[in-house]
Design an enzyme around this catalytic site. Structure first.
Site, PDB file in Angstrom:
ATOM      1  N   GLN A   1       0.214  13.813   3.513  1.00 53.48           N
ATOM      2  CA  GLN A   1       0.124  12.376   3.191  1.00 53.48           C
ATOM      3  C   GLN A   1       0.686  12.407   1.443  1.00 53.48           C
ATOM      4  O   GLN A   1       1.347  11.337   1.293  1.00 53.48           O
ATOM      5  CB  GLN A   1      -1.412  12.005   2.954  1.00 53.48           C
ATOM      6  CG  GLN A   1      -1.648  10.664   2.477  1.00 53.48           C
ATOM      7  CD  GLN A   1      -1.142   9.607   2.977  1.00 53.48           C
ATOM      8  OE1 GLN A   1      -0.688   9.603   4.191  1.00 53.48           O
ATOM      9  NE2 GLN A   1      -0.730   8.447   2.403  1.00 53.48           N
ATOM     10  N   GLU A   2       0.414  13.144   0.722  1.00 53.73           N
ATOM     11  CA  GLU A   2       0.889  13.405  -0.492  1.00 53.73           C
ATOM     12  C   GLU A   2       2.407  13.580  -0.607  1.00 53.73           C
ATOM     13  O   GLU A   2       2.947  12.821  -1.444  1.00 53.73           O
ATOM     14  CB  GLU A   2       0.180  14.670  -1.199  1.00 53.73           C
ATOM     15  CG  GLU A   2      -1.287  14.347  -1.527  1.00 53.73           C
ATOM     16  CD  GLU A   2      -1.721  13.163  -2.626  1.00 53.73           C
ATOM     17  OE1 GLU A   2      -0.890  12.856  -3.186  1.00 53.73           O
ATOM     18  OE2 GLU A   2      -2.900  13.033  -2.651  1.00 53.73           O
ATOM     19  N   SER A   3       2.839  14.496   0.084  1.00 49.37           N
ATOM     20  CA  SER A   3       4.319  14.876  -0.146  1.00 49.37           C
ATOM     21  C   SER A   3       5.029  14.986   1.101  1.00 49.37           C
ATOM     22  O   SER A   3       6.290  15.511   0.784  1.00 49.37           O
ATOM     23  CB  SER A   3       4.264  16.173  -1.097  1.00 49.37           C
ATOM     24  OG  SER A   3       3.874  17.051  -0.317  1.00 49.37           O
TER      25      SER A   3
ATOM     26  N   TYR B   1      -4.869   5.633   2.411  1.00 49.41           N
ATOM     27  CA  TYR B   1      -4.856   7.311   2.308  1.00 49.41           C
ATOM     28  C   TYR B   1      -5.731   7.975   2.919  1.00 49.41           C
ATOM     29  O   TYR B   1      -5.045   8.948   3.798  1.00 49.41           O
ATOM     30  CB  TYR B   1      -4.875   7.246   0.866  1.00 49.41           C
ATOM     31  CG  TYR B   1      -5.198   8.829   0.285  1.00 49.41           C
ATOM     32  CD1 TYR B   1      -3.827   9.562  -0.207  1.00 49.41           C
ATOM     33  CD2 TYR B   1      -6.085   9.483   0.251  1.00 49.41           C
ATOM     34  CE1 TYR B   1      -3.727  10.606  -0.832  1.00 49.41           C
ATOM     35  CE2 TYR B   1      -6.104  10.914  -0.229  1.00 49.41           C
ATOM     36  CZ  TYR B   1      -4.887  11.434  -0.646  1.00 49.41           C
ATOM     37  OH  TYR B   1      -5.000  12.702  -1.225  1.00 49.41           O
TER      38      TYR B   1
END
Length: 462
Positions: free
Chosen positions: A315-317, A442
């Protein structure tokens, strides 16, 4: 199963109900179905295997129907004797013969079934949807399909399709060829067969389809055949209404207490929305990109499930070590300069340092969530704090309490997160404006990725 607080509420409610019954009617001279059940101290329940009904997971029995049933057994103060079946009809026959007290199929109720069985209150409503493979020609009319529909024998889908197709079971002519029933596959397997091009069409309820589309994103809805079919538990038609009355009280209590909403959120809350492109991209990346980092996630997960940490990183990167956002955060776990410094990360683009730092930072947030908040709510709240900060999470919890809901339940707090960007609300908070809607998305994305990683891991694909 319900938390201890909910269990106490349920048992107290039952004691009150039984006390009123005794005072108003006296001890019945003829045993009722409920009194017989309570006397033997067990409830015999039939269900079918499935992701939404019952299965043995890593931490023991799981499933939406299973947890509801376990809650009802707790409510009555009896032991749950669960009998999983592979065949709808065999299970229903056992109910008719009196070998079961209740059947929880995880399937919708049809008029033909209502002629055979008594039912408790409807606790959910589902859509029935014709499913095909994305990319194939989408049919416009169920009566003009280029291949038969495969459905589970004895299911609500078979009944509904036979009505829609005007199927005559006494002959082999007419539209019979448009419907083929099977006892060799369940509804989830039929969806997998559509995804794998083994069959062209099946019909599934919206709950099962939502669960399976995370695993097979190429499943698509061609037509919605019924917008609203009830889900309920079946009982023998010849049985008195005492167990039905207890079911009505039970479902009323779990709705009033909020536990039903918590349970529904646990199994379905994060999968109602579906993104075909994102799901396909994630599954592909999990099989091609994740293996090179898997050992690092396992090494630094600590008390966390490494698959949850990996889901956060995607999800972040998208598992890109050099990823950078417009706000300046970098690396696989998207750390700020300050956070990197706090957790001894010298190079945010180094995968090992980033995963190590991100894991330790998340663990620290998790430890700051009040101990009274149970799992998995603690994890989801810590995850939201990873995105918007602990202060803004606390603001959302304060708003939740002000509005009369429970600040210790994720299902209540998540509804207040979007309010953090609405002036009406954020001007009353300690930390002010925040993009709370993004924090909500998120967490929901990570939950879906986590579900997919658990399944891919079980299949030996990662």
């Amino acid at each position: 199963m319900p938390s201890n607080v909910y269990k106490k509420r349920l048992k107290l409610q039952l004691i009150i109900i039984l006390s009123i019954a005794v005072m108003s009617c006296g001890v019945p001279s003829v045993p009722t179905a409920l009194s017989s059940l309570l006397e033997r101290e067990t409830i015999r329940v039939g269900t079918v295997y499935g992701a939404g009904t019952y299965y043995n997971g890593a931490n023991g029995p799981q499933g939406f129907e299973y947890e509801l049933l376990a809650g009802f057994a707790d409510y009555l103060g009896v032991t749950l004797d669960l009998y999983p079946f592979y065949s709808y009809e065999v299970m229903l026959e056992q109910l008719e013969e009196g070998n079961l007290d209740i059947v929880a199929t995880g399937d919708a109720v049809t008029p033909s079934l209502e002629e055979r069985f008594a039912y408790g209150p409807a606790y959910q409503y589902v859509k029935q949807q014709l499913v095909f493979q994305a990319g194939a020609k989408k049919p416009d009319d169920i009566s003009a399909l280029d291949a038969p529909i495969i459905a589970v024998a004895g299911s609500s889908q078979e009944y509904m399709l036979s009505q829609l197709l005007d199927k005559d079971y006494a002959t082999s002519s007419g539209p019979t060829s448009n419907l083929i029933t099977t006892e060799d596959s369940d509804s989830e397997e039929l969806l997998q067969q559509v995804a794998n091009s083994n069959i062209t069409y099946t019909v599934a309820d919206s709950n099962r389809l939502a669960l399976q589309r995370r695993r097979y994103p190429n499943l698509a809805v061609a037509l919605t055949l019924d917008e609203r079919m009830p889900m309920a538990w079946a009982m023998p038609l010849t049985q008195d209404d005492s167990i039905k009355a207890a079911l009505i009280e039970y479902f009323g209590t779990v709705h009033e207490s909020g536990w039903f909403t918590v349970l529904e959120e646990k199994y379905f809350g994060h999968i109602r929305q579906f993104d075909y492109v994102d799901s396909r991209a994630f599954n592909y990346a999990a099989e091609t990109d994740l293996p090179q980092f898997k050992n690092l996630f396992e090494k630094y997960a600590g008390d966390l499930d490494w698959r949850l940490l990996a889901a956060m990183s995607y999800q972040e990167s998208h598992w890109e070590p050099d990823a950078v956002s417009h706000t300046g955060v970098r690396g696989m776990m998207m750390l700020t300069l300050d956070t990197a410094s706090d957790w001894d990360v010298n190079d945010r683009t180094d995968p090992e340092q980033s995963i190590r730092g991100g894991s330790r930072y998340f663990a620290s947030l998790l430890s700051r969530i009040p101990a009274r908040i149970s799992e998995p709510d603690r994890t989801w709240m810590a995850m939201a704090a990873y995105n918007i900060g602990m202060g803004h999470l606390e603001d959302a919890r304060v708003l939740t309490e002000r509005q009369g809901s429970n600040p210790d339940l994720w299902v209540d707090v998540k509804r207040r997160l979007p309010q953090l960007k609405q002036k009406k609300y954020y001007r009353t908070t300690r930390y002010g404006y925040a993009r709370g809607d993004e924090a909500l998305q998120y967490v929901e994305n990570i939950r879906r990725y986590y579900d997919s990683l658990m399944w891919l891991d079980e299949q030996g694909k990662i």
